[in-house]
Motif scaffolding. Structure first.
Motif, short mmCIF file in Angstrom:
data_model
loop_
_atom_site.label_atom_id
_atom_site.label_comp_id
_atom_site.label_asym_id
_atom_site.label_seq_id
_atom_site.Cartn_x
_atom_site.Cartn_y
_atom_site.Cartn_z
N GLY A 12 0.81 -1.20 0.00
CA GLY A 12 0.00 0.00 0.00
C GLY A 12 0.85 1.26 0.00
O GLY A 12 0.56 2.22 -0.72
N ILE A 13 1.91 1.26 0.81
CA ILE A 13 2.83 2.40 0.82
C ILE A 13 3.45 2.58 -0.56
O ILE A 13 3.53 3.70 -1.10
CB ILE A 13 3.94 2.19 1.88
CG1 ILE A 13 3.35 2.20 3.28
CG2 ILE A 13 5.02 3.27 1.75
CD1 ILE A 13 4.36 1.90 4.37
N ALA A 14 3.88 1.48 -1.17
CA ALA A 14 4.53 1.54 -2.48
C ALA A 14 3.58 2.09 -3.54
O ALA A 14 3.97 2.93 -4.37
CB ALA A 14 5.02 0.16 -2.88
N SER A 15 2.33 1.63 -3.54
CA SER A 15 1.39 2.10 -4.56
C SER A 15 1.10 3.58 -4.39
O SER A 15 0.95 4.32 -5.39
CB SER A 15 0.09 1.28 -4.51
OG SER A 15 -0.58 1.46 -3.28
N ALA A 16 1.04 4.05 -3.15
CA ALA A 16 0.82 5.48 -2.92
C ALA A 16 1.99 6.31 -3.42
O ALA A 16 1.81 7.37 -4.02
CB ALA A 16 0.58 5.73 -1.43
N PHE A 17 3.20 5.83 -3.18
CA PHE A 17 4.38 6.55 -3.66
C PHE A 17 4.37 6.65 -5.18
O PHE A 17 4.72 7.69 -5.74
CB PHE A 17 5.66 5.86 -3.17
CG PHE A 17 6.12 6.35 -1.82
CD1 PHE A 17 5.22 6.74 -0.85
CD2 PHE A 17 7.46 6.40 -1.51
CE1 PHE A 17 5.62 7.19 0.39
CE2 PHE A 17 7.90 6.86 -0.28
CZ PHE A 17 6.98 7.25 0.68
N VAL A 18 3.99 5.57 -5.85
CA VAL A 18 3.94 5.61 -7.31
C VAL A 18 2.91 6.63 -7.77
O VAL A 18 3.17 7.44 -8.67
CB VAL A 18 3.61 4.22 -7.89
CG1 VAL A 18 3.44 4.29 -9.41
CG2 VAL A 18 4.72 3.22 -7.55
N LEU A 19 1.73 6.61 -7.16
CA LEU A 19 0.69 7.56 -7.55
C LEU A 19 1.14 9.00 -7.32
O LEU A 19 1.04 9.85 -8.22
CB LEU A 19 -0.59 7.28 -6.77
CG LEU A 19 -1.73 8.28 -7.01
CD1 LEU A 19 -2.22 8.20 -8.45
CD2 LEU A 19 -2.87 8.05 -6.05
N VAL A 20 1.64 9.29 -6.12
CA VAL A 20 2.00 10.66 -5.77
C VAL A 20 3.15 11.17 -6.64
O VAL A 20 3.08 12.26 -7.24
CB VAL A 20 2.37 10.76 -4.28
CG1 VAL A 20 2.98 12.13 -3.96
CG2 VAL A 20 1.14 10.53 -3.42
N PHE A 21 4.22 10.38 -6.74
CA PHE A 21 5.43 10.89 -7.37
C PHE A 21 5.40 10.79 -8.89
O PHE A 21 5.95 11.64 -9.58
CB PHE A 21 6.67 10.20 -6.79
CG PHE A 21 6.90 10.56 -5.35
CD1 PHE A 21 7.15 11.87 -4.98
CD2 PHE A 21 6.84 9.60 -4.36
CE1 PHE A 21 7.35 12.22 -3.66
CE2 PHE A 21 7.03 9.94 -3.04
CZ PHE A 21 7.29 11.25 -2.67
N SER A 22 4.77 9.75 -9.44
CA SER A 22 4.65 9.71 -10.90
C SER A 22 3.74 10.84 -11.38
O SER A 22 4.01 11.48 -12.40
CB SER A 22 4.12 8.35 -11.37
OG SER A 22 2.76 8.17 -11.01
N THR A 23 2.66 11.09 -10.64
CA THR A 23 1.76 12.17 -11.01
C THR A 23 2.44 13.52 -10.89
O THR A 23 2.31 14.38 -11.78
CB THR A 23 0.49 12.12 -10.14
OG1 THR A 23 -0.17 10.86 -10.33
CG2 THR A 23 -0.46 13.25 -10.51
N THR A 24 3.19 13.72 -9.82
CA THR A 24 3.93 14.97 -9.64
C THR A 24 4.86 15.22 -10.81
O THR A 24 4.88 16.32 -11.40
CB THR A 24 4.74 14.94 -8.34
OG1 THR A 24 3.85 14.82 -7.23
CG2 THR A 24 5.59 16.19 -8.18
N LEU A 25 5.64 14.22 -11.17
CA LEU A 25 6.64 14.37 -12.22
C LEU A 25 6.01 14.50 -13.60
O LEU A 25 6.33 15.41 -14.37
CB LEU A 25 7.59 13.17 -12.18
CG LEU A 25 8.66 13.09 -13.28
CD1 LEU A 25 9.60 14.27 -13.19
CD2 LEU A 25 9.43 11.78 -13.18
N ILE A 26 5.11 13.60 -13.93
CA ILE A 26 4.58 13.53 -15.29
C ILE A 26 3.64 14.70 -15.60
O ILE A 26 3.75 15.34 -16.65
CB ILE A 26 3.89 12.17 -15.52
CG1 ILE A 26 4.95 11.06 -15.53
CG2 ILE A 26 3.10 12.17 -16.83
CD1 ILE A 26 4.40 9.67 -15.49
N LEU A 27 2.74 15.02 -14.66
CA LEU A 27 1.83 16.12 -14.92
C LEU A 27 2.56 17.45 -14.99
O LEU A 27 2.18 18.35 -15.77
CB LEU A 27 0.72 16.17 -13.87
CG LEU A 27 -0.25 14.99 -13.85
CD1 LEU A 27 -1.47 15.35 -13.03
CD2 LEU A 27 -0.67 14.58 -15.25
N GLU A 28 3.60 17.61 -14.20
CA GLU A 28 4.37 18.85 -14.27
C GLU A 28 5.02 19.01 -15.64
O GLU A 28 5.01 20.09 -16.22
CB GLU A 28 5.43 18.85 -13.16
CG GLU A 28 6.20 20.17 -13.05
CD GLU A 28 7.06 20.24 -11.82
OE1 GLU A 28 8.29 20.40 -11.97
OE2 GLU A 28 6.52 20.10 -10.71
#
Length: 391
Positions: free
Chosen positions: A110-126
């Motif tokens: 669960g921690i890992a999936s949250a990190f992927v969602l938060v950080f991939s979204t931060t990087l890619i959407l930016e």
């Protein structure tokens, strides 16, 4: 009129694969695998609910850590690391039969999936927004639904060879590793060391006076939504297997959820543009309530699949609508207030997700079915709609 720059499509597709692996597989593959674990391990429903709650508690922990704390390095390292951990925890699920080990593994996942969602979204959407290709964000977020559909096909395909629950987890881990390798190629490292490539470590002034009654109702509604969707999202495949009249629909239930989830954010964004965010949120909650109820009030396969379609077609849309609306209403308090609001909404949503599977398992142990907890969840979604339908 100039043509849109298509060079950013691979980047958005890399985001899709990242969310498909970490969310659609790593976080939600437990749903189609659960009936096989129940058969192979004689796993009671209350233990099954506890395992699901451990994963959602891990997701809550990871989301808050990723959103509210300063971490060294850059988002790409964190989301690729999360993908790798997601794959390893799925593989490790096949190596044990101990409840305590399942709880730890699903918490870490669960921690890992949250990190992927938060950080991939931060990087890619930016990067997409900076290039004027914010429209490709819908492709990125479609990864959750695509991953759910893929996990349904994967589990059904592997199970057709008489594979047990262990092989299903192994297949899920291998698939995540393949998605990890593809995402690492499609989402390249930053070409410079500008502030946009680093996690912001500056501490901004926080303000707490932005919490109006309207926002408080939204927070309560978001928590009720987390509770309302997650019971069906966890146990829908188990419900199909437990009811003889629905067993023929089991291979298609989770696939239906995924296929309707994939385009749902784009659809609900358009609805929101016409009706406003709060009315769109309320409408989606009402439709989802109907879907949740349909999965337990009838043994007719068509109605059961319709309920699954309504769940898939709304839960990602409501997730996005709530965050967008919360950020909009908190904007008067500045960037710090916006981030604080997102963290509060994440906490409310996560708390609802943690409580839902645990309560459903307990009620199943008492009543012998998922009808009571599902109807409670449907009622919670109606209350959520009532809370947000007006400003």
């Amino acid at each position: 009129m100039s043509r849109p720059d298509r060079s950013f499509v691979p980047l958005a597709f890399g985001g899709l694969l990242s969310l498909a692996a970490a969310m659609g597989i790593g976080r939600f593959v437990y749903t189609p695998i659960l009936p096989f674990m129940q058969d192979g391990l004689q796993l009671p429903a209350d233990d099954a609910g506890l395992i699901a709650s451990a994963n959602f508690l891990g997701y809550l922990t990871g989301a808050l850590a990723g959103a509210a704390r300063s971490l060294p390095g850059n988002p790409r390292h964190w989301f690729l690391g999360g993908l790798l951990v997601s794959a390893l925890t799925s593989l490790a699920m096949a190596l044990t039969t101990a409840l305590a080990a399942f709880l730890v593994l699903r918490f870490v996942s669960g921690i890992a999936s949250a990190f992927v969602l938060v950080f991939s979204t931060t990087l890619i959407l930016e990067r997409l927004n900076a290039a004027g290709r914010g429209d490709l964000s819908a492709l990125h977020f479609a990864g959750v639904g695509c991953g759910i559909a893929f996990s349904a096909i994967l589990v059904a395909g592997v199970a057709s060879y008489s594979a047990d629950w262990r092989l299903l987890w192994i297949a899920s881990g291998i698939a995540t590793l393949l998605f990890f390798a593809a995402a690492a190629r499609l989402v390249p490292a930053p070409t410079d060391r500008s502030s946009s490539t680093q996690i912001d470590t500056r501490k901004a002034e926080t303000r707490t006076n932005f919490l109006t009654s309207s926002l408080l109702r939204l927070i309560a509604a978001y928590g009720l939504f987390g509770f309302g969707y997650v019971i069906t999202a966890t146990f829908v495949s188990a419900i199909a297997r437990s009811e003889p009249a629905l067993q023929s629909s089991e291979p298609f239930v989770w696939l239906t959820v995924g296929l309707f989830a994939a385009p749902s954010i784009l659809f609900w964004n358009k609805v929101s543009a016409r009706t406003g965010g709060r009315k769109a949120f309320a409408l989606a909650c009402v439709l989802e309530s109907c879907g949740v109820a349909l999965t337990v009030v009838s043994a007719e396969p068509f109605l059961f699949l319709l309920g699954s379609a309504l769940l898939g077609g709304t839960f990602m849309g409501i997730t996005a609508l709530g965050l967008i609306e919360g950020r909009r209403q908190a904007s008067s308090g500045g960037p710090a207030a916006e981030r604080q609001m997102l963290a509060i909404l994440t906490a409310a949503f996560g708390l609802g997700q943690v409580i839902g599977p645990w309560l459903a398992g307990k009620l199943h142990a008492v009543t012998g079915s998922f009808e009571a907890p599902s109807l409670v969840a449907a009622a919670a979604l109606l209350v959520a709609a009532a809370l947000v339908v007006r400003e």
